[in-house]
Design a protein around this motif. Structure first.
Motif, mmCIF file in Angstrom:
data_model
loop_
_atom_site.group_PDB
_atom_site.id
_atom_site.type_symbol
_atom_site.label_atom_id
_atom_site.label_comp_id
_atom_site.label_asym_id
_atom_site.label_seq_id
_atom_site.Cartn_x
_atom_site.Cartn_y
_atom_site.Cartn_z
ATOM 1 N N VAL A 1 32.271 -24.063 5.166
ATOM 2 C CA VAL A 1 33.685 -23.703 5.254
ATOM 3 C C VAL A 1 34.400 -24.263 4.032
ATOM 4 O O VAL A 1 34.134 -25.397 3.615
ATOM 5 C CB VAL A 1 34.327 -24.262 6.536
ATOM 6 C CG1 VAL A 1 35.837 -23.989 6.551
ATOM 7 C CG2 VAL A 1 33.666 -23.660 7.767
ATOM 8 N N SER A 2 35.302 -23.485 3.480
ATOM 9 C CA SER A 2 36.121 -23.946 2.362
ATOM 10 C C SER A 2 37.574 -23.615 2.665
ATOM 11 O O SER A 2 37.898 -22.459 2.989
ATOM 12 C CB SER A 2 35.689 -23.276 1.052
ATOM 13 O OG SER A 2 36.450 -23.752 -0.031
ATOM 14 N N ALA A 3 38.438 -24.638 2.591
ATOM 15 C CA ALA A 3 39.876 -24.427 2.805
ATOM 16 C C ALA A 3 40.514 -23.961 1.499
ATOM 17 O O ALA A 3 40.155 -24.426 0.414
ATOM 18 C CB ALA A 3 40.528 -25.714 3.288
ATOM 19 N N ASP A 4 41.468 -23.047 1.596
ATOM 20 C CA ASP A 4 42.128 -22.522 0.398
ATOM 21 C C ASP A 4 42.976 -23.568 -0.298
ATOM 22 O O ASP A 4 43.209 -23.486 -1.499
ATOM 23 C CB ASP A 4 43.002 -21.319 0.753
ATOM 24 C CG ASP A 4 42.170 -20.107 1.145
ATOM 25 O OD1 ASP A 4 40.924 -20.172 0.999
ATOM 26 O OD2 ASP A 4 42.751 -19.104 1.596
ATOM 27 N N SER A 5 43.465 -24.554 0.458
ATOM 28 C CA SER A 5 44.317 -25.587 -0.129
ATOM 29 C C SER A 5 43.979 -26.940 0.482
ATOM 30 O O SER A 5 43.463 -27.022 1.599
ATOM 31 C CB SER A 5 45.798 -25.270 0.092
ATOM 32 O OG SER A 5 46.090 -25.179 1.472
ATOM 33 N N SER B 1 40.169 -35.392 1.495
ATOM 34 C CA SER B 1 38.851 -34.824 1.810
ATOM 35 C C SER B 1 38.535 -33.656 0.882
ATOM 36 O O SER B 1 39.431 -32.985 0.356
ATOM 37 C CB SER B 1 38.814 -34.345 3.262
ATOM 38 O OG SER B 1 39.096 -35.385 4.170
ATOM 39 N N ASP B 2 37.249 -33.411 0.696
ATOM 40 C CA ASP B 2 36.834 -32.236 -0.057
ATOM 41 C C ASP B 2 37.277 -30.972 0.671
ATOM 42 O O ASP B 2 37.307 -30.921 1.903
ATOM 43 C CB ASP B 2 35.314 -32.207 -0.220
ATOM 44 C CG ASP B 2 34.813 -33.292 -1.159
ATOM 45 O OD1 ASP B 2 35.622 -33.774 -1.978
ATOM 46 O OD2 ASP B 2 33.621 -33.642 -1.065
ATOM 47 N N ARG B 3 37.581 -29.949 -0.083
ATOM 48 C CA ARG B 3 37.980 -28.682 0.537
ATOM 49 C C ARG B 3 36.822 -28.020 1.276
ATOM 50 O O ARG B 3 37.021 -27.284 2.239
ATOM 51 C CB ARG B 3 38.499 -27.717 -0.530
ATOM 52 C CG ARG B 3 39.804 -28.113 -1.184
ATOM 53 C CD ARG B 3 40.302 -26.985 -2.059
ATOM 54 N NE ARG B 3 41.451 -27.364 -2.864
ATOM 55 C CZ ARG B 3 42.114 -26.527 -3.652
ATOM 56 N NH1 ARG B 3 41.718 -25.272 -3.736
ATOM 57 N NH2 ARG B 3 43.144 -26.937 -4.354
ATOM 58 N N THR B 4 35.597 -28.267 0.802
ATOM 59 C CA THR B 4 34.431 -27.581 1.351
ATOM 60 C C THR B 4 33.582 -28.547 2.170
ATOM 61 O O THR B 4 33.374 -29.696 1.770
ATOM 62 C CB THR B 4 33.590 -26.981 0.213
ATOM 63 O OG1 THR B 4 34.396 -26.054 -0.531
ATOM 64 C CG2 THR B 4 32.374 -26.247 0.763
ATOM 65 N N PHE B 5 33.110 -28.089 3.321
ATOM 66 C CA PHE B 5 32.230 -28.903 4.153
ATOM 67 C C PHE B 5 31.203 -28.002 4.832
ATOM 68 O O PHE B 5 31.432 -26.797 5.030
ATOM 69 C CB PHE B 5 33.010 -29.721 5.184
ATOM 70 C CG PHE B 5 33.933 -28.918 6.063
ATOM 71 C CD1 PHE B 5 33.512 -28.447 7.289
ATOM 72 C CD2 PHE B 5 35.229 -28.651 5.656
ATOM 73 C CE1 PHE B 5 34.365 -27.713 8.108
ATOM 74 C CE2 PHE B 5 36.098 -27.915 6.467
ATOM 75 C CZ PHE B 5 35.664 -27.451 7.692
ATOM 76 N N THR B 6 30.064 -28.604 5.174
ATOM 77 C CA THR B 6 28.938 -27.859 5.741
ATOM 78 C C THR B 6 28.407 -28.575 6.977
ATOM 79 O O THR B 6 28.335 -29.804 7.005
ATOM 80 C CB THR B 6 27.800 -27.720 4.707
ATOM 81 O OG1 THR B 6 28.276 -27.006 3.563
ATOM 82 C CG2 THR B 6 26.608 -26.976 5.297
ATOM 83 N N VAL B 7 28.053 -27.803 7.975
ATOM 84 C CA VAL B 7 27.396 -28.335 9.160
ATOM 85 C C VAL B 7 26.180 -27.461 9.440
ATOM 86 O O VAL B 7 26.170 -26.270 9.108
ATOM 87 C CB VAL B 7 28.365 -28.354 10.365
ATOM 88 C CG1 VAL B 7 28.749 -26.938 10.783
ATOM 89 C CG2 VAL B 7 27.776 -29.119 11.537
ATOM 90 N N ALA B 8 25.135 -28.061 10.001
ATOM 91 C CA ALA B 8 23.900 -27.311 10.233
ATOM 92 C C ALA B 8 23.295 -27.683 11.582
ATOM 93 O O ALA B 8 23.502 -28.788 12.096
ATOM 94 C CB ALA B 8 22.897 -27.578 9.114
ATOM 95 N N TYR B 9 22.543 -26.735 12.116
ATOM 96 C CA TYR B 9 21.826 -26.974 13.370
ATOM 97 C C TYR B 9 20.531 -26.169 13.334
ATOM 98 O O TYR B 9 20.380 -25.238 12.526
ATOM 99 C CB TYR B 9 22.678 -26.600 14.585
ATOM 100 C CG TYR B 9 23.062 -25.138 14.676
ATOM 101 C CD1 TYR B 9 22.353 -24.261 15.502
ATOM 102 C CD2 TYR B 9 24.133 -24.623 13.955
ATOM 103 C CE1 TYR B 9 22.703 -22.929 15.603
ATOM 104 C CE2 TYR B 9 24.490 -23.289 14.041
ATOM 105 C CZ TYR B 9 23.771 -22.441 14.864
ATOM 106 O OH TYR B 9 24.120 -21.115 14.954
ATOM 107 N N SER B 10 19.590 -26.525 14.178
ATOM 108 C CA SER B 10 18.310 -25.823 14.193
ATOM 109 C C SER B 10 18.170 -24.996 15.466
ATOM 110 O O SER B 10 18.667 -25.378 16.533
ATOM 111 C CB SER B 10 17.142 -26.812 14.083
ATOM 112 O OG SER B 10 17.158 -27.745 15.149
#
Length: 212
Positions: free
Chosen positions: A76-80, A140-149
């Protein structure tokens, strides 16, 4: 508070009148099942869903074999830049089961050295979806990642709804990915040829009626 079903609205328009001597607010909430799957959209966020094999190879799960395992990464990346509480939801196609809903917190990410994720505040492995909550701040960074299996467990052809992200207190800020479909095959079976479904016609309102 009043509730009207589709038959009631189709037969007679609803008129709301303020009979008081002061302005008032009115709120309308609509629930239902879309005629067509919602296409990808971006309003304040962008979101992507990438599926990998366990060795880190990006793959397409349109056709997979039973018992195959995958890692699903939602970015996910937030525009601002700004603070907020965000909810990420990835509907799970029927036929798949979540094995690990939080690879980062569980330590299982060490099995996937190619994978880089952030730490959500909360995750849930529901029977029909993966859910993750994030709190982000001005720094915080604008972009973040989450993962699952996940694992493919039941043969069949299933709908894959789009993954979504929403600002929990500013719901107008949201985004979703495109929907799709997946087929889980018994090992050695031949994939079913894909057929594009005909578009579903949208009923035209009768004269004098307005589409709601």
């Amino acid at each position: 508070f009043q509730r009207f079903d589709a038959l009631r609205l189709a037969s007679l328009p609803v008129t709301v009148v303020n009979t008081g001597n002061r302005p008032t607010d009115a709120q309308v909430t609509v629930t239902g099942i879309p005629v067509r799957p919602e296409p990808a959209s971006s309003k304040g966020f962008t979101i992507s869903r990438t599926v990998y094999t366990v060795d880190g190879t990006e793959t397409d799960i349109a056709s997979v074999e039973q018992n195959q395992r995958f890692v699903v990464a939602i970015t996910v990346s937030a525009d601002s830049i700004g603070s907020g509480q965000y909810l990420v939801v990835d509907p799970l196609p029927a036929g798949f089961e979540i094995e690990n809903p939080n690879l980062a917190a569980s330590g299982d990410v060490s099995q996937y050295p190619w994978l880089s994720t952030d730490y959500p505040d909360h995750t849930e492995a529901r029977t029909d979806s993966f859910v993750a909550a994030f709190t982000r701040y001005d720094y915080s960074d604008r972009t973040f990642t989450v993962a699952y299996s996940v694992r493919a467990v039941s043969p069949g052809t299933f709908v894959q709804a789009g993954a979504t992200v929403e600002d929990m207190y500013r719901p107008e800020r949201r985004a979703n990915t495109d929907p799709g479909s997946v087929e889980i095959l018994v090992p050695g079976a031949t994939p079913t040829p894909r057929v594009t479904p005909a578009p579903v016609p949208i009923p035209t309102p009768a004269p004098g009626q307005r589409r709601r």
